[in-house]
Design a protein around this motif. Sequence first.
Motif, PDB file in Angstrom:
ATOM      1  N   GLU A 193       0.861  -1.176   0.000  1.00 54.55           N
ATOM      2  CA  GLU A 193       0.000   0.000   0.000  1.00 54.55           C
ATOM      3  C   GLU A 193       0.906   1.237   0.000  1.00 54.55           C
ATOM      4  O   GLU A 193       1.706   1.424   0.908  1.00 54.55           O
ATOM      5  CB  GLU A 193      -0.849  -0.032   1.268  1.00 54.55           C
ATOM      6  CG  GLU A 193      -1.816   1.081   1.412  1.00 54.55           C
ATOM      7  CD  GLU A 193      -2.601   0.922   2.716  1.00 54.55           C
ATOM      8  OE1 GLU A 193      -2.636   1.906   3.473  1.00 54.55           O
ATOM      9  OE2 GLU A 193      -3.132  -0.163   2.975  1.00 54.55           O
ATOM     10  N   LEU A 194       0.778   2.056  -1.026  1.00 55.66           N
ATOM     11  CA  LEU A 194       1.595   3.266  -1.158  1.00 55.66           C
ATOM     12  C   LEU A 194       0.790   4.460  -0.684  1.00 55.66           C
ATOM     13  O   LEU A 194      -0.344   4.662  -1.116  1.00 55.66           O
ATOM     14  CB  LEU A 194       2.018   3.453  -2.618  1.00 55.66           C
ATOM     15  CG  LEU A 194       3.123   4.449  -2.899  1.00 55.66           C
ATOM     16  CD1 LEU A 194       4.428   4.042  -2.229  1.00 55.66           C
ATOM     17  CD2 LEU A 194       3.336   4.576  -4.400  1.00 55.66           C
ATOM     18  N   LYS A 195       1.367   5.239   0.244  1.00 56.81           N
ATOM     19  CA  LYS A 195       0.688   6.421   0.792  1.00 56.81           C
ATOM     20  C   LYS A 195       1.594   7.632   0.657  1.00 56.81           C
ATOM     21  O   LYS A 195       2.818   7.517   0.713  1.00 56.81           O
ATOM     22  CB  LYS A 195       0.387   6.237   2.280  1.00 56.81           C
ATOM     23  CG  LYS A 195      -0.616   5.196   2.619  1.00 56.81           C
ATOM     24  CD  LYS A 195      -0.841   5.178   4.124  1.00 56.81           C
ATOM     25  CE  LYS A 195      -1.809   4.107   4.531  1.00 56.81           C
ATOM     26  NZ  LYS A 195      -1.979   4.056   5.992  1.00 56.81           N
ATOM     27  N   TYR A 196       0.966   8.771   0.514  1.00 56.62           N
ATOM     28  CA  TYR A 196       1.675  10.041   0.506  1.00 56.62           C
ATOM     29  C   TYR A 196       1.225  10.807   1.750  1.00 56.62           C
ATOM     30  O   TYR A 196       0.067  11.198   1.857  1.00 56.62           O
ATOM     31  CB  TYR A 196       1.360  10.825  -0.765  1.00 56.62           C
ATOM     32  CG  TYR A 196       1.831  10.113  -2.011  1.00 56.62           C
ATOM     33  CD1 TYR A 196       3.092  10.358  -2.530  1.00 56.62           C
ATOM     34  CD2 TYR A 196       1.021   9.179  -2.647  1.00 56.62           C
ATOM     35  CE1 TYR A 196       3.534   9.697  -3.672  1.00 56.62           C
ATOM     36  CE2 TYR A 196       1.456   8.509  -3.776  1.00 56.62           C
ATOM     37  CZ  TYR A 196       2.712   8.770  -4.283  1.00 56.62           C
ATOM     38  OH  TYR A 196       3.151   8.108  -5.397  1.00 56.62           O
ATOM     39  N   ILE A 197       2.130  10.987   2.708  1.00 65.02           N
ATOM     40  CA  ILE A 197       1.826  11.695   3.951  1.00 65.02           C
ATOM     41  C   ILE A 197       2.649  12.981   3.942  1.00 65.02           C
ATOM     42  O   ILE A 197       3.854  12.960   4.206  1.00 65.02           O
ATOM     43  CB  ILE A 197       2.155  10.833   5.182  1.00 65.02           C
ATOM     44  CG1 ILE A 197       1.382   9.517   5.111  1.00 65.02           C
ATOM     45  CG2 ILE A 197       1.841  11.593   6.465  1.00 65.02           C
ATOM     46  CD1 ILE A 197       1.777   8.503   6.147  1.00 65.02           C
ATOM     47  N   GLY A 198       1.990  14.071   3.589  1.00 59.61           N
ATOM     48  CA  GLY A 198       2.722  15.330   3.423  1.00 59.61           C
ATOM     49  C   GLY A 198       3.711  15.183   2.276  1.00 59.61           C
ATOM     50  O   GLY A 198       3.345  14.820   1.169  1.00 59.61           O
ATOM     51  N   ASN A 199       4.977  15.446   2.553  1.00 60.59           N
ATOM     52  CA  ASN A 199       6.036  15.297   1.551  1.00 60.59           C
ATOM     53  C   ASN A 199       6.709  13.930   1.605  1.00 60.59           C
ATOM     54  O   ASN A 199       7.704  13.710   0.921  1.00 60.59           O
ATOM     55  CB  ASN A 199       7.087  16.390   1.726  1.00 60.59           C
ATOM     56  CG  ASN A 199       6.530  17.756   1.409  1.00 60.59           C
ATOM     57  OD1 ASN A 199       5.601  17.878   0.613  1.00 60.59           O
ATOM     58  ND2 ASN A 199       7.086  18.780   2.029  1.00 60.59           N
ATOM     59  N   THR A 200       6.190  13.032   2.428  1.00 56.32           N
ATOM     60  CA  THR A 200       6.819  11.719   2.620  1.00 56.32           C
ATOM     61  C   THR A 200       6.023  10.634   1.906  1.00 56.32           C
ATOM     62  O   THR A 200       4.799  10.559   2.032  1.00 56.32           O
ATOM     63  CB  THR A 200       6.908  11.384   4.120  1.00 56.32           C
ATOM     64  OG1 THR A 200       7.598  12.436   4.791  1.00 56.32           O
ATOM     65  CG2 THR A 200       7.643  10.088   4.350  1.00 56.32           C
ATOM     66  N   ILE A 201       6.738   9.778   1.197  1.00 58.29           N
ATOM     67  CA  ILE A 201       6.129   8.629   0.527  1.00 58.29           C
ATOM     68  C   ILE A 201       6.390   7.409   1.398  1.00 58.29           C
ATOM     69  O   ILE A 201       7.530   7.150   1.800  1.00 58.29           O
ATOM     70  CB  ILE A 201       6.741   8.404  -0.868  1.00 58.29           C
ATOM     71  CG1 ILE A 201       6.574   9.661  -1.726  1.00 58.29           C
ATOM     72  CG2 ILE A 201       6.103   7.195  -1.535  1.00 58.29           C
ATOM     73  CD1 ILE A 201       7.404   9.635  -2.989  1.00 58.29           C
ATOM     74  N   VAL A 202       5.337   6.643   1.709  1.00 58.63           N
ATOM     75  CA  VAL A 202       5.454   5.452   2.554  1.00 58.63           C
ATOM     76  C   VAL A 202       4.836   4.268   1.834  1.00 58.63           C
ATOM     77  O   VAL A 202       3.721   4.356   1.325  1.00 58.63           O
ATOM     78  CB  VAL A 202       4.734   5.644   3.911  1.00 58.63           C
ATOM     79  CG1 VAL A 202       4.926   4.414   4.783  1.00 58.63           C
ATOM     80  CG2 VAL A 202       5.213   6.892   4.617  1.00 58.63           C
ATOM     81  N   CYS A 203       5.561   3.163   1.813  1.00 56.84           N
ATOM     82  CA  CYS A 203       5.055   1.914   1.247  1.00 56.84           C
ATOM     83  C   CYS A 203       4.956   0.902   2.393  1.00 56.84           C
ATOM     84  O   CYS A 203       5.978   0.533   2.987  1.00 56.84           O
ATOM     85  CB  CYS A 203       5.999   1.410   0.159  1.00 56.84           C
ATOM     86  SG  CYS A 203       5.466  -0.132  -0.591  1.00 56.84           S
ATOM     87  N   ASN A 204       3.727   0.480   2.726  1.00 52.96           N
ATOM     88  CA  ASN A 204       3.499  -0.491   3.801  1.00 52.96           C
ATOM     89  C   ASN A 204       3.168  -1.851   3.202  1.00 52.96           C
ATOM     90  O   ASN A 204       2.403  -1.955   2.252  1.00 52.96           O
ATOM     91  CB  ASN A 204       2.334  -0.039   4.692  1.00 52.96           C
ATOM     92  CG  ASN A 204       2.675   1.207   5.461  1.00 52.96           C
ATOM     93  OD1 ASN A 204       3.696   1.280   6.131  1.00 52.96           O
ATOM     94  ND2 ASN A 204       1.814   2.210   5.364  1.00 52.96           N
ATOM     95  N   PHE A 205       3.743  -2.899   3.805  1.00 51.76           N
ATOM     96  CA  PHE A 205       3.450  -4.264   3.396  1.00 51.76           C
ATOM     97  C   PHE A 205       3.732  -5.190   4.566  1.00 51.76           C
ATOM     98  O   PHE A 205       4.272  -4.773   5.589  1.00 51.76           O
ATOM     99  CB  PHE A 205       4.259  -4.667   2.147  1.00 51.76           C
ATOM    100  CG  PHE A 205       5.758  -4.572   2.311  1.00 51.76           C
ATOM    101  CD1 PHE A 205       6.514  -5.693   2.616  1.00 51.76           C
ATOM    102  CD2 PHE A 205       6.404  -3.360   2.138  1.00 51.76           C
ATOM    103  CE1 PHE A 205       7.890  -5.604   2.752  1.00 51.76           C
ATOM    104  CE2 PHE A 205       7.784  -3.264   2.264  1.00 51.76           C
ATOM    105  CZ  PHE A 205       8.520  -4.388   2.576  1.00 51.76           C
TER     106      PHE A 205
END
Length: 135
Positions: free
Chosen positions: A17-29
């Motif tokens: 799951e790819l998320k954009y939190i503000g200026n940060t890109i996070v990929c959770n798995f």
Amino acid sequence: MALNLVVVEGRLTRNAELKYIGNTIVCNFSIAHNHYRKDNNGEWSTTVHYFDCAVFGGYAEAIAQRLIKGVPVIVQGRLKQDRWESSGETKSKISLLCNTVEFLPSGKKSETSEPDEPAEAPDFDAEQPPEKIPF
């Protein structure tokens, strides 16, 4: 010095799951790791351990599409513990913040084939001659 380094091999349990939190890109798995153990009767048993993982930044964006359910990987990173209060109880969760994700060959088998027997674990208690120690 405090060391916090983890390397885990397993298969993804769900698509990333790819998320954009503000200026940060996070990929959770999440990955599942099978731990094989031989009991006192010589029978093999398997225990499955599940790990929630996260990758950040451009690296997360670059690999997110390849992180699909069932894909075998080796992840390397550090442990992070989150704590919070819920209904008067302190809860916690440990996750793995990954620096690298290595994709392994799939090696998928048919569901009817027998699983491979795990390799025999080395006897680390046995004394090794000095010339055999690699470090």
